[in-house]
Structure formats: C-alpha cells, structure tokens
Design a protein around this motif. Structure first.
Motif, PDB file in Angstrom:
ATOM      1  N   PRO A 241      41.157  48.155  39.794  1.00 31.55           N
ATOM      2  CA  PRO A 241      42.465  48.461  40.391  1.00 31.55           C
ATOM      3  C   PRO A 241      43.496  47.359  40.157  1.00 31.55           C
ATOM      4  CG  PRO A 241      40.706  48.953  41.930  1.00 31.55           C
ATOM      5  CD  PRO A 241      40.080  48.215  40.792  1.00 31.55           C
ATOM      6  N   ASP A 242      43.073  46.110  40.224  1.00 27.79           N
ATOM      7  CA  ASP A 242      43.991  44.991  39.986  1.00 27.79           C
ATOM      8  C   ASP A 242      44.434  44.960  38.530  1.00 27.79           C
ATOM      9  OD1 ASP A 242      43.717  44.166  42.643  1.00 27.79           O
ATOM     10  OD2 ASP A 242      41.936  42.991  42.164  1.00 27.79           O
ATOM     11  N   GLU A 243      43.516  45.264  37.625  1.00 26.87           N
ATOM     12  CA  GLU A 243      43.870  45.334  36.206  1.00 26.87           C
ATOM     13  C   GLU A 243      44.901  46.430  35.956  1.00 26.87           C
ATOM     14  OE1 GLU A 243      40.641  44.342  33.092  1.00 26.87           O
ATOM     15  OE2 GLU A 243      39.679  45.614  34.585  1.00 26.87           O
ATOM     16  N   LEU A 244      44.664  47.586  36.546  1.00 24.04           N
ATOM     17  CA  LEU A 244      45.554  48.722  36.332  1.00 24.04           C
ATOM     18  C   LEU A 244      46.975  48.427  36.806  1.00 24.04           C
ATOM     19  CD1 LEU A 244      43.160  51.614  37.409  1.00 24.04           C
ATOM     20  CD2 LEU A 244      44.008  51.195  35.104  1.00 24.04           C
ATOM     21  N   GLU A 245      47.081  47.714  37.912  1.00 22.60           N
ATOM     22  CA  GLU A 245      48.403  47.410  38.462  1.00 22.60           C
ATOM     23  C   GLU A 245      49.237  46.536  37.530  1.00 22.60           C
ATOM     24  OE1 GLU A 245      47.512  45.728  42.258  1.00 22.60           O
ATOM     25  OE2 GLU A 245      47.515  47.674  43.280  1.00 22.60           O
ATOM     26  N   ARG A 246      48.574  45.853  36.604  1.00 26.26           N
ATOM     27  CA  ARG A 246      49.276  44.955  35.692  1.00 26.26           C
ATOM     28  C   ARG A 246      49.680  45.630  34.387  1.00 26.26           C
ATOM     29  NH1 ARG A 246      45.050  39.853  36.389  1.00 26.26           N
ATOM     30  NH2 ARG A 246      45.169  39.738  38.670  1.00 26.26           N
ATOM     31  N   VAL A 247      49.267  46.876  34.188  1.00 27.60           N
ATOM     32  CA  VAL A 247      49.599  47.587  32.958  1.00 27.60           C
ATOM     33  C   VAL A 247      51.075  47.984  32.993  1.00 27.60           C
ATOM     34  CG1 VAL A 247      49.113  49.616  31.533  1.00 27.60           C
ATOM     35  CG2 VAL A 247      47.241  48.443  32.713  1.00 27.60           C
ATOM     36  N   GLN A 248      51.768  47.757  31.882  1.00 27.07           N
ATOM     37  CA  GLN A 248      53.178  48.106  31.804  1.00 27.07           C
ATOM     38  C   GLN A 248      53.393  49.588  32.093  1.00 27.07           C
ATOM     39  OE1 GLN A 248      54.948  47.430  27.976  1.00 27.07           O
ATOM     40  NE2 GLN A 248      56.980  48.089  28.603  1.00 27.07           N
TER      41      GLN A 248
END
Length: 241
Positions: free
Chosen positions: A30-37
C-alpha cells in the motif's frame, strides 16, 4: 575441502541476508502504491496480519457511447440541445482519458515492480473474450477509440502485460444485467453473487491479482471470508472529476 564448504556456506548466508534486508527495506505494497505517479488514494480495506494473497482493485468508471450519454443528460434536462450534449460528451471523454492514463501508469508500475502479467477486467466473461480481442485489434488498426478498451487493453497493446482476462463469471454477471436500461446495479443478492464470483476468480489466480473494476464496488465482505487475503482499492487522480 572443509575450507571450500565453509566458503560456500558463508556465500549462501550472505545471499540470504541480503535478500532479507531487501525485503525488510522495501515498503509495504500500500505504501508503494501511494508513491506511484497519478495515484490519489489507496484504501487498505481488508488486511490480515500475514496475507498469503492480495487483490488490487483499480477503481474505474467507463466511457459510454454518445447516444447513451445523451439519454442520461436528457433525464435531467429534456430540452438540452445536441450541441450541448456534444460539448458535455467531449468533457466526459477527456476525463476518462485522463483517468485511464493514470491507470495505465499504475498497471505499468505493477508489471515492472511486481511482475504482473495479467489484468482482470470488469464486464468481461469467457464468452466475451473473442469480442474483446476484436476490439483490441480495431484499436491497434486505428478504427476504434482506445478509451473503449480501457487502460488494461492499452497496457496489452503496449506490451506491458500479456493478458487481459475476464473478471466475471457468466451466470452471476448475466443475472445482474448491468447493461440494462434501468442502470447499474450494485446492491442486492444478485450483485452479492456477482462480486463473490469475482473474488473467487481473482483469489484462485495467484498471490497478486489486479482487477479494473467500477469505483462503486466494494469486495471487502467477500475477501474477508478468505481469511488470508489483503484487499487494496486504488483511486487514481481524475476520478473525483
């Protein structure tokens, strides 16, 4: 011989430790996804302690035909002009294209970072695969608006993924009849059966399943029954428009 075995053992230990450190340092999905442009929000709707499986729901809305959109607009304003209908339809197309561009970025990221090769698509059943493949062909040839095949189809054409797969089971999907004139049904026993079938299909396909599915759907109650599955709902920028 003993020294050689010792060196091999040390090398194996170093590799294992390095892999462990990478896993520890890598943020949770979830934290990774939040950083996707282009990603606006990630909801962790079901999150068991140690999930064995994950479902990523990319929230979506759909490009409909100009005729259907005109019918929708006339429900509120029977006297709306054709010029105004065309103006509003072009605004809708621009919004959908912006949303799909962000969805495509997300799918590409999932393919690159998490080896996602298959994306599941709402409204697609095994019976519809040939028709969808023909739509993809027509888009490739420039004869059909690319918005009609969605971000998943665009990722397929670009070579980011290998397959766009049906998210739906035939019988539950037809029972809901979401394309009927009375509009989209997202409540009631028929819809529950449809969503349960979608979850069952996704959960059986591997540790990480990605589905492009309408933003009004919430699969939480069905995912919870699995016990070991995390459910993430991802909203891209532009959906709020």
């Amino acid at each position: 011989m003993r020294d050689r075995l010792l060196k091999v053992g040390i090398l194996v230990l170093v590799v294992v430790l390095a892999a462990t450190l990478v896993m520890v340092d890598r943020p949770a999905l979830p934290d990774e996804l939040e950083r996707v442009q282009g990603v606006a929000l990630v909801e962790r709707l079901v999150s068991p302690g140690r999930p064995a499986r994950r479902i990523v729901h990319i929230a979506d809305f759909h490009l409909i035909s100009r005729a259907d959109y005109g019918t929708f607009l006339r429900q509120d304003d029977p006297d709306i002009s054709e010029t105004k209908v065309e103006e509003e339809f072009q605004k809708l197309k621009a919004t959908v294209r912006g949303v799909q561009a962000n969805q495509l970025r997300l799918i590409r990221w999932l393919a690159k970072e998490h080896d996602v090769r298959v994306v599941y698509l709402e409204g697609l059943t095994e019976n519809d695969k040939d028709a969808y493949a023909n739509m993809v062909r027509l888009v490739r040839e420039g004869e059909l608006d690319y918005g009609l095949i969605g971000a998943a189809g665009q990722a397929l054409i670009a070579g980011d993924i290998e397959v766009v797969s049906p998210a739906e089971e035939q019988a539950p999907y037809r029972a809901v009849n979401p394309l009927a004139s009375e509009g989209l049904k997202v409540e009631g026993p028929e819809n529950d059966a449809r969503e349960e079938a979608i979850v069952r299909r996704l959960a059986a396909k591997g540790p990480l399943s990605v589905v492009v599915l309408g933003l009004e759907h919430d699969l939480s109650r069905h995912v919870q029954k699995l016990g070991d599955c995390e459910y993430l709902k991802v909203y891209v920028e532009g959906l709020e428009d």
